[in-house]
Design an enzyme around this catalytic site. Structure first.
Site, PDB file in Angstrom:
ATOM      1  N   TYR A 195     -94.747  15.888  87.122  1.00  0.00           N
ATOM      2  CA  TYR A 195     -93.441  15.308  87.371  1.00  0.00           C
ATOM      3  C   TYR A 195     -92.369  16.307  86.947  1.00  0.00           C
ATOM      4  O   TYR A 195     -92.623  17.507  86.916  1.00  0.00           O
ATOM      5  CB  TYR A 195     -93.340  13.917  86.700  1.00  0.00           C
ATOM      6  N   ARG A 216     -82.570  12.948  98.126  1.00  0.00           N
ATOM      7  CA  ARG A 216     -81.991  13.336  96.830  1.00  0.00           C
ATOM      8  C   ARG A 216     -83.123  13.501  95.831  1.00  0.00           C
ATOM      9  O   ARG A 216     -83.387  12.643  95.011  1.00  0.00           O
ATOM     10  CB  ARG A 216     -80.973  12.276  96.374  1.00  0.00           C
ATOM     11  N   LYS A 259     -95.349  10.297  91.040  1.00  0.00           N
ATOM     12  CA  LYS A 259     -95.025   9.018  90.374  1.00  0.00           C
ATOM     13  C   LYS A 259     -96.247   8.105  90.342  1.00  0.00           C
ATOM     14  O   LYS A 259     -96.508   7.434  89.343  1.00  0.00           O
ATOM     15  CB  LYS A 259     -93.891   8.318  91.127  1.00  0.00           C
ATOM     16  N   GLU A 299     -87.494   5.477  95.860  1.00  0.00           N
ATOM     17  CA  GLU A 299     -87.396   6.637  94.972  1.00  0.00           C
ATOM     18  C   GLU A 299     -86.637   7.780  95.622  1.00  0.00           C
ATOM     19  O   GLU A 299     -86.932   8.164  96.764  1.00  0.00           O
ATOM     20  CB  GLU A 299     -88.848   7.086  94.674  1.00  0.00           C
ATOM     21  N   ASP A 300     -85.680   8.317  94.906  1.00  0.00           N
ATOM     22  CA  ASP A 300     -84.972   9.530  95.333  1.00  0.00           C
ATOM     23  C   ASP A 300     -84.322   9.437  96.712  1.00  0.00           C
ATOM     24  O   ASP A 300     -84.377  10.371  97.516  1.00  0.00           O
ATOM     25  CB  ASP A 300     -85.888  10.756  95.229  1.00  0.00           C
ATOM     26  N   ASP A 332     -86.289   2.938  91.294  1.00  0.00           N
ATOM     27  CA  ASP A 332     -86.485   3.508  89.962  1.00  0.00           C
ATOM     28  C   ASP A 332     -85.291   4.337  89.502  1.00  0.00           C
ATOM     29  O   ASP A 332     -84.978   4.357  88.312  1.00  0.00           O
ATOM     30  CB  ASP A 332     -87.749   4.364  89.929  1.00  0.00           C
ATOM     31  N   ASP A 333     -84.620   5.009  90.439  1.00  0.00           N
ATOM     32  CA  ASP A 333     -83.476   5.850  90.040  1.00  0.00           C
ATOM     33  C   ASP A 333     -82.345   4.990  89.486  1.00  0.00           C
ATOM     34  O   ASP A 333     -81.599   5.423  88.614  1.00  0.00           O
ATOM     35  CB  ASP A 333     -82.958   6.655  91.234  1.00  0.00           C
ATOM     36  N   ASN A 336     -81.947  16.217  85.775  1.00  0.00           N
ATOM     37  CA  ASN A 336     -83.214  16.912  86.010  1.00  0.00           C
ATOM     38  C   ASN A 336     -83.042  17.938  87.124  1.00  0.00           C
ATOM     39  O   ASN A 336     -82.160  17.773  87.957  1.00  0.00           O
ATOM     40  CB  ASN A 336     -84.279  15.901  86.459  1.00  0.00           C
TER      41      ASN A 336
HETATM   42  P1  NAD Z   1     -75.919  11.133  92.283  1.00  0.00           P
HETATM   43  O1  NAD Z   1     -75.802  12.243  93.226  1.00  0.00           O
HETATM   44  O2  NAD Z   1     -75.991   9.740  92.785  1.00  0.00           O
HETATM   45  O3  NAD Z   1     -74.684  11.191  91.253  1.00  0.00           O
HETATM   46  C1  NAD Z   1     -74.156  12.353  90.691  1.00  0.00           C
HETATM   47  C2  NAD Z   1     -72.805  11.991  90.094  1.00  0.00           C
HETATM   48  O4  NAD Z   1     -72.368  13.078  89.303  1.00  0.00           O
HETATM   49  C3  NAD Z   1     -71.703  11.706  91.114  1.00  0.00           C
HETATM   50  O5  NAD Z   1     -70.958  10.611  90.684  1.00  0.00           O
HETATM   51  C4  NAD Z   1     -70.829  12.962  91.066  1.00  0.00           C
HETATM   52  O6  NAD Z   1     -69.467  12.708  91.325  1.00  0.00           O
HETATM   53  C5  NAD Z   1     -71.005  13.369  89.619  1.00  0.00           C
HETATM   54  N1  NAD Z   1     -70.776  14.783  89.375  1.00  0.00           N
HETATM   55  C6  NAD Z   1     -71.296  15.833  90.038  1.00  0.00           C
HETATM   56  N2  NAD Z   1     -70.841  16.972  89.503  1.00  0.00           N
HETATM   57  C7  NAD Z   1     -70.053  16.638  88.476  1.00  0.00           C
HETATM   58  C8  NAD Z   1     -69.290  17.373  87.536  1.00  0.00           C
HETATM   59  N3  NAD Z   1     -69.288  18.693  87.544  1.00  0.00           N
HETATM   60  N4  NAD Z   1     -68.566  16.689  86.628  1.00  0.00           N
HETATM   61  C9  NAD Z   1     -68.558  15.354  86.623  1.00  0.00           C
HETATM   62  N5  NAD Z   1     -69.274  14.600  87.476  1.00  0.00           N
HETATM   63  C10 NAD Z   1     -70.005  15.241  88.390  1.00  0.00           C
HETATM   64  O7  NAD Z   1     -77.191  11.443  91.410  1.00  0.00           O
HETATM   65  P2  NAD Z   1     -77.994  10.430  90.466  1.00  0.00           P
HETATM   66  O8  NAD Z   1     -79.072   9.750  91.223  1.00  0.00           O
HETATM   67  O9  NAD Z   1     -77.050   9.567  89.733  1.00  0.00           O
HETATM   68  O10 NAD Z   1     -78.701  11.469  89.501  1.00  0.00           O
HETATM   69  C11 NAD Z   1     -77.941  12.328  88.686  1.00  0.00           C
HETATM   70  C12 NAD Z   1     -78.865  13.111  87.784  1.00  0.00           C
HETATM   71  O11 NAD Z   1     -79.523  12.235  86.896  1.00  0.00           O
HETATM   72  C13 NAD Z   1     -79.944  13.886  88.518  1.00  0.00           C
HETATM   73  O12 NAD Z   1     -80.027  15.192  88.000  1.00  0.00           O
HETATM   74  C14 NAD Z   1     -81.191  13.142  88.195  1.00  0.00           C
HETATM   75  O13 NAD Z   1     -82.314  13.999  88.114  1.00  0.00           O
HETATM   76  C15 NAD Z   1     -80.878  12.572  86.843  1.00  0.00           C
HETATM   77  N6  NAD Z   1     -81.685  11.391  86.547  1.00  0.00           N
HETATM   78  C16 NAD Z   1     -82.316  11.352  85.340  1.00  0.00           C
HETATM   79  C17 NAD Z   1     -83.110  10.279  85.030  1.00  0.00           C
HETATM   80  C18 NAD Z   1     -83.785  10.232  83.693  1.00  0.00           C
HETATM   81  O14 NAD Z   1     -83.548  11.062  82.883  1.00  0.00           O
HETATM   82  N7  NAD Z   1     -84.609   9.281  83.403  1.00  0.00           N
HETATM   83  C19 NAD Z   1     -83.287   9.265  85.939  1.00  0.00           C
HETATM   84  C20 NAD Z   1     -82.607   9.311  87.161  1.00  0.00           C
HETATM   85  C21 NAD Z   1     -81.807  10.385  87.446  1.00  0.00           C
END
Ligand code: NAD
Length: 542
Positions: free
Chosen positions: A99, A152, A170, A241-242, A264-265, A403
């Site tokens: 993962y 994504r 997963k 997912e994603d 899950d996201d 991530n």
């Molecule tokens: P997304 O694309 O839906 O959202 C990204 C957000 O970040 C948007 O609101 C965007 O406006 C904002 N953004 C982008 N660049 C920015 C900056 N420079 N300053 C401020 N805001 C900014 O993505 P998501 O699904 O919400 O996922 C975001 C991240 O979270 C990914 O890297 C994903 O891998 C991670 N994530 C981690 C976990 C975990 O740790 N368990 C779970 C899910 C997602």
């Protein structure tokens, strides 16, 4: 289609090539006679433990993590029991390979590492016959589907059909962490095209070479897929997912009351982060109802977490307005305020009627106890930001959830150094322990694998026809409660992954009980829920 019970006796190479029935060098002399394997294997009869040591040594000898990933996938396709034994016994070391972060690279390089098919693909060309092609799946009983459209992938963007690595990884974690039988799992790629020009110009790309389906064309294909699943595998739980955030929300809204499903996201992340927030309170002494929580990023991860914490605050007795005062979202355009135009519908509830602000202005003004990064952008938690959090709080709580590791808002080492070791830190991808001024800290990994396997197991065991917010909340509470005082003393707000199967079992029991309590379970409640669920759990061995 053959199920294990009506499978004819496999002999010779057919047996050696069946991942489920192959034991490789562990076939005993008697089995070698019975299955016509004499002459086909080296003489030494190995134990599973010896095979595991051999596989581990093989893994160590690989020169890169992507090579290790390729090795693991090949092992999964060769000998299922050995693969899962290895994964379960070495979960901390191997999970990051299957993962995040390695799976991200694997998806980027999918065309080069593709060896043998795994998973099920649906394309626009299958419109009108999705149910028919589902008959090609080798199992008749599927209970768990992880589906993506690859738009994504982690924080890596649109990887099209290459995203298949995600459902595969997963589901391997579902089996390893919660014992869901491998044969009940089905990874699915909705290959609806890609808008990634580099992939479309790559002659080795494995997906369909066209721009992504959108609008009604997209929705009707997803609809056909979901209907086909309900018809072919009526007991299946679907995990989305994603998907790109707007699609993730609209699919969840569309299906969450119609079929057993979750995203899950949005929801898994929310439960894991909520658990981390609850556990951080055990270190900082701040109760959830007193916490101000600020997010950098307002996508599916951040909004999903905010939504679940909002529900927890409401359950704790706060009214709508009061609960919202605890939650602040900052994105690319600054603080979410009511004066902003074009706010996404899922963000609207968090728009405050206050002046615009940058992240640092918002931190100064609203003094959050907890700062959660989910931007997908590294370096967004600068030294100034971390120092400001440490000025405001004796024990600032900072989660850098993006991530893979290279996208984390700040590194664990930076967070500890800039806060003089006072931060309570968690990340999305794993960071190694950090020693600062003689003390070693163990950064927590807000890994969704703490929740989704147990949630899925509980839902499957009770045959819940819906996944409710209260199930996610109870999963988060159980997870937070499993963090030991020794973990907390080292700054860790999640239990070690080595305890994941016990954690998953506890979550599954609580989720299933919730399903019975809410009247959404289709299975009879047994006398002893834990015993019933424990018996469902796959334990690899010969
Ligand atoms: P997304 O694309 O839906 O959202 C990204 C957000 O970040 C948007 O609101 C965007 O406006 C904002 N953004 C982008 N660049 C920015 C900056 N420079 N300053 C401020 N805001 C900014 O993505 P998501 O699904 O919400 O996922 C975001 C991240 O979270 C990914 O890297 C994903 O891998 C991670 N994530 C981690 C976990 C975990 O740790 N368990 C779970 C899910 C997602």
């Amino acid at each position: 289609m053959k199920t294990p019970d009506d499978m004819p006796l496999l002999t010779g190479y057919d047996r050696l090539k069946s991942a489920r029935y192959n034991k490789g060098t562990a076939f005993t002399e008697a089995e070698r006679d019975e299955y016509k394997l004499c002459g086909l294997l080296p003489a030494k009869v190995s134990t599973l433990k010896e095979q595991e040591l051999r596989a581990l040594e093989n893994l160590r000898r690989k020169v890169s993590d992507i090579e290790r990933y390729v090795f693991l996938l090949a092992l999964q396709g060769r000998n299922e029991n050995l693969f899962y034994r290895l994964l379960i016994d070495n979960i901390e070391a191997i999970m990051p390979l299957l993962y995040t972060p390695t799976v991200g690279q694997a998806c980027q390089e999918y065309a080069f590492i593709f060896r043998q098919p795994r998973g099920f693909y649906v394309t626009p060309a299958d419109r009108g016959r999705v149910r028919d092609i589902m008959r090609n799946w080798p199992e008749q009983d599927v209970r768990l589907i992880v589906v993506t459209d690859g738009e994504r992938i982690l924080g890596l963007g649109d990887l099209g059909a290459n995203g298949m690595g995600i459902p595969i990884g997963k589901l391997a974690l579902y089996t390893a962490c919660a014992g869901i039988q491998p044969r009940l799992c089905m990874p699915v790629m909705l290959d609806v095209g890609t808008n990634n020009e580099a992939l479309r110009n790559d002659p080795l790309y494995l997906g369909i070479n066209q721009p992504r389906l959108t609008g009604d064309d997209y929705c009707s294909l997803v609809d056909e897929f979901v209907s086909a699943v309900q018809d072919a595998f009526p007991r299946a739980l679907i995990q989305f997912e994603d998907f790109l955030t707007p699609n993730a929300y609209s699919l969840l809204d569309r299906y969450r009351d119609r079929v057993p499903c979750f995203n899950d996201d949005i929801q898994g992340t929310a439960a894991v982060a909520h658990a981390g927030v609850l556990a951080s309170g055990r270190i900082t002494g701040v109760d959830l109802v007193d916490m101000r929580i600020m997010f950098l990023g307002a996508g599916s991860a951040a909004t999903g977490i905010a939504d679940l914490i909002y529900t927890a605050l409401r359950n704790a007795g706060l009214n709508d307005q009061a609960a919202r005062q605890h939650l602040w979202l900052v994105d690319l355009h600054g603080l979410l305020v009511t004066g902003r135009e074009n706010i996404a519908p899922y963000n609207l509830p968090y728009a405050h009627d206050v002046p615009d602000a940058t992240l640092s202005e918002a931190i100064r003004r609203y003094k959050p106890h907890v700062l959660i990064g989910a931007t997908g952008v590294s370096g967004t938690f600068t030294e100034d930001i971390v120092r400001m959090m440490a000025e405001i709080n004796e024990r600032p709580v900072i989660f850098a959830l993006s991530n893979p590791t290279s996208n984390a808002e700040c590194t664990a080492e930076q967070a500890y150094r800039w806060s003089e070791g006072r931060v309570v830190f968690a990340s999305g991808s794993p960071f190694a322990p950090v020693t600062f001024q003689g003390k070693t800290y163990r950064p927590g990994q807000g890994n969704n694998a703490y929740v989704f396997p147990g949630l899925g197991l509980g839902a499957i065991a009770s045959r819940a026809h819906t996944i409710s917010d209260d199930m996610l909340l109870v999963a988060a509470r159980i997870l937070a409660a499993t963090v030991g005082t020794d973990d907390l003393a080292a700054g860790a707000i999640y239990p070690p992954l080595a305890r994941i199967r016990q954690v998953s079992l506890a979550i599954a029991v609580a989720v299933a009980e919730k399903a019975w309590e809410e009247g959404v379970a289709q299975e009879q409640r047994p006398e002893d829920v834990e015993c019933m669920i424990r018996e469902l759990m796959y334990e690899p061995g010969y």
